[in-house]
Write a protein that holds these residues in place. Structure first.
Motif, short mmCIF file in Angstrom:
data_model
loop_
_atom_site.label_atom_id
_atom_site.label_comp_id
_atom_site.label_asym_id
_atom_site.label_seq_id
_atom_site.Cartn_x
_atom_site.Cartn_y
_atom_site.Cartn_z
N TYR A 128 -1.74 -23.00 22.28
CA TYR A 128 -1.47 -22.15 21.13
C TYR A 128 -0.73 -22.93 20.05
CZ TYR A 128 0.56 -18.53 18.23
OH TYR A 128 0.92 -17.77 17.16
N ALA A 129 0.25 -23.72 20.45
CA ALA A 129 1.03 -24.49 19.47
C ALA A 129 0.17 -25.54 18.78
CB ALA A 129 2.22 -25.16 20.16
N LEU A 159 -3.24 -25.43 18.40
CA LEU A 159 -4.43 -24.89 17.72
C LEU A 159 -4.14 -23.91 16.60
CD1 LEU A 159 -6.77 -24.41 20.80
CD2 LEU A 159 -6.74 -26.29 19.15
N ARG A 160 -2.94 -23.45 16.47
CA ARG A 160 -2.65 -22.51 15.38
C ARG A 160 -2.52 -23.28 14.08
NH1 ARG A 160 3.33 -21.10 14.40
NH2 ARG A 160 4.33 -22.96 15.24
N HIS A 161 -2.85 -22.63 13.02
CA HIS A 161 -2.82 -23.31 11.72
C HIS A 161 -1.66 -22.83 10.89
CE1 HIS A 161 -6.69 -24.31 13.22
NE2 HIS A 161 -6.92 -25.10 12.21
#
Length: 81
Positions: free
Chosen positions: A76-77, A79-81
């Protein structure tokens, strides 16, 4: 074996193999497909514990869940934008 409680199963090599593979999957779950490898590691840890590798099997199951959670958090860290 005389001092072993009647409800305890003797540790088998299959139990130890399941436990070791569960620990390996716990590490793999941190880096690659956390839900899949975490779930498989959890199942193998439980199987290892039930087959007779009690304390280490439960630790492997818990490590697999922790590895899956850490892997999901890292994914999550990243791949989040």
């Amino acid at each position: 074996m005389a001092d072993m409680p009647a409800t305890a199963r003797p540790r088998s090599s299959a139990a130890r193999v399941c436990t070791i593979i569960a620990f390996v999957f716990a590490v793999i779950a941190i880096f690659f497909l956390p839900p899949l490898f975490g779930l498989v590691g959890l199942i193998l840890g439980i199987v290892g514990a039930v087959l007779g590798d009690k304390p280490l099997g439960w630790w492997a199951a818990a490590a697999s869940v922790a590895g899956a959670v850490i892997g999901i958090i890292i994914a999550y860290a990243l791949l989040r934008h």
